[in-house]
Design a protein around this motif. Structure first.
Motif, mmCIF file in Angstrom:
data_model
loop_
_atom_site.group_PDB
_atom_site.id
_atom_site.type_symbol
_atom_site.label_atom_id
_atom_site.label_comp_id
_atom_site.label_asym_id
_atom_site.label_seq_id
_atom_site.Cartn_x
_atom_site.Cartn_y
_atom_site.Cartn_z
ATOM 1 N N ALA A 53 -26.103 -46.631 27.309
ATOM 2 C CA ALA A 53 -26.898 -45.516 27.847
ATOM 3 C C ALA A 53 -26.135 -44.206 27.695
ATOM 4 O O ALA A 53 -26.704 -43.184 27.306
ATOM 5 C CB ALA A 53 -27.243 -45.765 29.314
ATOM 6 N N VAL A 54 -24.815 -44.231 27.982
ATOM 7 C CA VAL A 54 -24.001 -43.015 27.826
ATOM 8 C C VAL A 54 -23.989 -42.601 26.352
ATOM 9 O O VAL A 54 -24.171 -41.436 26.004
ATOM 10 C CB VAL A 54 -22.552 -43.254 28.342
ATOM 11 N N TRP A 55 -23.812 -43.586 25.483
ATOM 12 C CA TRP A 55 -23.827 -43.314 24.028
ATOM 13 C C TRP A 55 -25.159 -42.675 23.612
ATOM 14 O O TRP A 55 -25.194 -41.667 22.919
ATOM 15 C CB TRP A 55 -23.588 -44.621 23.257
ATOM 16 N N ASN A 56 -26.248 -43.289 24.055
ATOM 17 C CA ASN A 56 -27.570 -42.783 23.660
ATOM 18 C C ASN A 56 -27.809 -41.372 24.196
ATOM 19 O O ASN A 56 -28.326 -40.513 23.489
ATOM 20 C CB ASN A 56 -28.683 -43.720 24.160
ATOM 21 N N PHE A 57 -27.437 -41.154 25.447
ATOM 22 C CA PHE A 57 -27.673 -39.835 26.040
ATOM 23 C C PHE A 57 -26.894 -38.761 25.275
ATOM 24 O O PHE A 57 -27.448 -37.735 24.877
ATOM 25 C CB PHE A 57 -27.266 -39.827 27.523
ATOM 26 N N MET A 58 -25.612 -39.023 25.069
ATOM 27 C CA MET A 58 -24.792 -38.016 24.398
ATOM 28 C C MET A 58 -25.241 -37.844 22.939
ATOM 29 O O MET A 58 -25.289 -36.730 22.421
ATOM 30 C CB MET A 58 -23.295 -38.401 24.447
ATOM 31 N N GLY A 59 -25.560 -38.965 22.304
ATOM 32 C CA GLY A 59 -25.997 -38.915 20.900
ATOM 33 C C GLY A 59 -27.279 -38.128 20.736
ATOM 34 O O GLY A 59 -27.427 -37.323 19.809
ATOM 35 N N GLN A 60 -28.205 -38.334 21.663
ATOM 36 C CA GLN A 60 -29.475 -37.603 21.574
ATOM 37 C C GLN A 60 -29.271 -36.134 21.909
ATOM 38 O O GLN A 60 -29.815 -35.247 21.256
ATOM 39 C CB GLN A 60 -30.502 -38.220 22.525
ATOM 40 N N ARG A 61 -28.474 -35.876 22.933
ATOM 41 C CA ARG A 61 -28.283 -34.493 23.381
ATOM 42 C C ARG A 61 -27.529 -33.673 22.330
ATOM 43 O O ARG A 61 -27.878 -32.536 22.045
ATOM 44 C CB ARG A 61 -27.506 -34.493 24.695
ATOM 45 N N MET A 62 -26.463 -34.269 21.761
ATOM 46 C CA MET A 62 -25.592 -33.479 20.895
ATOM 47 C C MET A 62 -25.907 -33.630 19.413
ATOM 48 O O MET A 62 -25.444 -32.841 18.597
ATOM 49 C CB MET A 62 -24.128 -33.867 21.158
ATOM 50 N N TYR A 63 -26.691 -34.669 19.063
ATOM 51 C CA TYR A 63 -26.925 -34.902 17.636
ATOM 52 C C TYR A 63 -28.417 -34.927 17.290
ATOM 53 O O TYR A 63 -28.903 -34.074 16.544
ATOM 54 C CB TYR A 63 -26.232 -36.211 17.235
ATOM 55 N N ALA A 64 -29.143 -35.871 17.880
ATOM 56 C CA ALA A 64 -30.541 -36.036 17.470
ATOM 57 C C ALA A 64 -31.387 -34.796 17.759
ATOM 58 O O ALA A 64 -32.154 -34.341 16.933
ATOM 59 C CB ALA A 64 -31.141 -37.266 18.154
ATOM 60 N N PHE A 65 -31.229 -34.224 18.952
ATOM 61 C CA PHE A 65 -32.054 -33.071 19.349
ATOM 62 C C PHE A 65 -31.214 -31.803 19.432
ATOM 63 O O PHE A 65 -31.516 -30.908 20.206
ATOM 64 C CB PHE A 65 -32.726 -33.334 20.704
ATOM 65 N N ARG A 66 -30.167 -31.739 18.632
ATOM 66 C CA ARG A 66 -29.200 -30.644 18.801
ATOM 67 C C ARG A 66 -29.827 -29.268 18.598
ATOM 68 O O ARG A 66 -29.386 -28.300 19.164
ATOM 69 C CB ARG A 66 -28.018 -30.812 17.865
ATOM 70 N N SER A 67 -30.891 -29.178 17.784
ATOM 71 C CA SER A 67 -31.454 -27.863 17.507
ATOM 72 C C SER A 67 -32.317 -27.347 18.658
ATOM 73 O O SER A 67 -32.854 -26.280 18.593
ATOM 74 C CB SER A 67 -32.309 -27.908 16.250
ATOM 75 N N SER A 68 -32.410 -28.151 19.729
ATOM 76 C CA SER A 68 -33.259 -27.710 20.840
ATOM 77 C C SER A 68 -32.621 -26.571 21.618
ATOM 78 O O SER A 68 -33.290 -25.895 22.372
ATOM 79 C CB SER A 68 -33.528 -28.870 21.799
ATOM 80 N N ARG A 69 -31.338 -26.391 21.469
ATOM 81 C CA ARG A 69 -30.710 -25.298 22.218
ATOM 82 C C ARG A 69 -30.251 -24.216 21.258
ATOM 83 O O ARG A 69 -29.710 -24.502 20.200
ATOM 84 C CB ARG A 69 -29.516 -25.828 23.006
ATOM 85 N N SER A 70 -30.515 -23.000 21.645
ATOM 86 C CA SER A 70 -30.096 -21.909 20.768
ATOM 87 C C SER A 70 -28.853 -21.267 21.326
ATOM 88 O O SER A 70 -28.452 -21.529 22.421
ATOM 89 C CB SER A 70 -31.220 -20.893 20.673
#
Ligand SMILES: [Mg+2]
Length: 367
Positions: free
Chosen positions: A350-367
Motif C-alpha cells: 500500500a505504501v509502495w502504491n501510494f507513493m508510486g501513484q503520487r510521485m510517478y503515475a499522477f505526477r503531472s497533477s501538481r504544478s
C-alpha cells in the motif's frame, strides 16, 4: 431579477454567517476594477477567473477593454494569475498563452489549493492578493477561505456551464443581504486588512490523499474479491463452471501447470483472478485519478494509465515476494503466520502504491 449594484461592502454590516461569501467590492466588469486603488491598498497579485469574468463561457476572443485593463495591470507591476475551474485545459493553455498570463492547476474553487499555489508561485501573502471573479460560491468563497479579499464582477452576457445555474440560484438568495451592507466608497475600505475570518493555510493535502487512497483501496478490494468469487464459483457456461472450463483449457494447453495446480479450478485461478485484479486496478485508477489525486484534463490519461498499471503490477509482485519472505521466516506455518505475512505484505504494498501513484503515475497533477 435584482438589478446589479456596484460598490464596496461593509463587512461589519454583513451577518457573520454570510462572511465567507462576502466580497470586498462589486464591479460591473473586470475592466471597471480600479487598478490604482488596488495598488494603493498594497495588492500586488491579481487572481482572475476565466469564464464570464475574462471572457464569455467557451469563448476565446477578448474584448478590447479587457485587454487594455490587463496591459495596464502588467505595466503597473501587478502579478497576474488565472485561476479557473474549467476542465478544458487545452483552451485554458491557449488563453494563458494568448494573454501572457500564467495559470495554476489544482483542486477546484472554492478549494484553497489554487489560491495557495498562486501565492507560492508569486511569493505573495494573502493580504497582497486580490481575487476577481463572477461567482460567489467559487471565486469569492475560495478567496475568503484563503484569507484573500475578492472583487465580485457582474457575470458577462451569454450562456454558462449548466450546473452553474444551481449556484446562481443560491447567489440570488444571499445577494439581497449583501447589498444591504453596500456603502459608498470609503477611505479605509474595501481592501483594508486581513479578513478576520481568514484561516491559516495548513498543508492537509497528503493526509486527505491518504484517507481517500485507503477508501478507494477498500472498494477495489471488494471488487477484486467479489469478482473473483463470481467468476470462479458462480458463472457457468453450458452447465459447467467457467473456472472448470478455463482451468481445463490451461491444463491442456500448458501441461507444465499441472505441476503446480492439480485441479482445473486451481489452474484457472491466475487467469480469472488476474482478470478480477485488472478490473479492480482500473477502479483504483479512475477514483484515485479523479478523487484522490484530483488530476484534471484528459491529455495524459493514457500515459497515466500505463504508469499506474506499472506501479500496481510491481506492487503486486512486491506484495507476493514479501508475503513469501515473511511467511517462510515464521517459526511455524500456521494460519496466524499466514495472516501476519499477508498484513505485512499488504501494508508495504500500500505504501509502495501510494507513493508510486503520487510521485510517478499522477505526477503531472501538481504544478
Ligand atoms: Mg466564472
Amino acid at each position: 431579477m435584482r438589478p446589479w449594484q456596484s460598490g464596496d461592502f461593509d463587512r461589519k454590516r454583513i451577518n457573520r454567517v454570510l462572511h465567507p461569501l462576502a466580497p470586498a467590492h462589486a464591479a460591473d466588469s473586470l475592466h471597471q476594477v480600479d487598478l490604482q486603488r488596488l495598488w494603493d491598498r498594497g495588492k500586488r497579485l491579481i487572481l482572475i477567473d476565466v469564464d464570464n469574468t475574462l471572457v464569455q463561457w467557451k469563448a476565446e476572443n477578448f474584448a478590447q477593454p479587457v485587454l487594455d485593463w490587463l496591459a495596464q495591470a502588467k505595466q503597473m507591476g501587478f502579478n497576474l494569475c488565472i485561476i479557473s475551474n474549467t476542465n478544458r485545459l487545452d483552451r485554458l493553455a491557449r488563453l494563458s498563452e494568448l494573454l501572457g498570463i500564467e495559470t495554476v492547476r489544482g483542486r477546484f474553487k472554492p478549494s484553497r489549493a489554487m489560491f495557495r499555489l498562486a501565492m507560492i508561485k508569486f511569493k505573495c501573502k494573502p493580504e497582497q492578493t486580490i481575487m476577481i471573479g463572477d461567482q460567489l460560491f467559487t471565486d469569492v468563497l475560495g478567496a475568503n477561505r484563503s484569507g484573500i479579499e475578492a472583487v465580485w464582477v457582474r457575470k458577462m452576457e451569454g450562456r454558462e456551464f449548466g450546473p452553474t445555474s444551481i449556484s446562481r440560484f443560491m447567489e440570488r438568495l444571499v445577494t439581497g443581504s449583501l447589498y444591504k451592507s453596500m456603502v459608498a466608497p470609503i477611505d479605509e475600505s474595501p481592501y483594508p486588512r486581513q479578513l478576520e475570518s481568514a484561516k491559516p493555510l495548513p498543508e492537509k493535502t497528503i493526509v486527505h490523499q491518504i484517507v481517500k487512497f485507503c477508501i478507494v483501496g477498500g472498494t477495489s478490494f471488494v471488487i477484486d474479491t467479489g469478482l473473483t468469487i463470481f467468476l470462479m464459483e458462480i458463472v457457468q457456461v453450458g452447465g459447467t463452471k467457467l473456472s472448470t472450463l478455463v482451468g481445463g483449457w490451461v491444463l491442456e494447453s500448458i501441461p507444465f501447470v499441472a505441476n503446480i495446480a492439480n485441479t482445473p479450478e486451481k489452474a484457472s485461478a491466475p487467469i480469472l483472478g488476474g482478470m478480477a485484479a485488472l478490473v479492480a486496478m482500473f477502479n483504483s485508477f479512475v477514483w484515485n485519478r479523479k478523487w484522490t489525486f484530483e488530476v484534471r484534463g484528459r491529455e495524459e490519461r493514457l500515459a497515466q494509465l500505463r504508469r499506474f498499471y506499472l506501479v500496481s503490477i510491481l506492487g503486486a509482485v512486491i506484495s507476493t515476494a514479501i508475503f513469501s519472505l515473511v511467511y517462510n521466516a515464521m517459526p511455524d506455518h500456521s494460519t496466524r503466520a499466514k495472516i501476519i505475512a499477508k498484513v505485512v505484505a499488504a501494508g508495504i504494498a500500500a505504501v509502495w502504491n501510494f507513493m508510486g501513484q503520487r510521485m510517478y503515475a499522477f505526477r503531472s497533477s501538481r504544478s
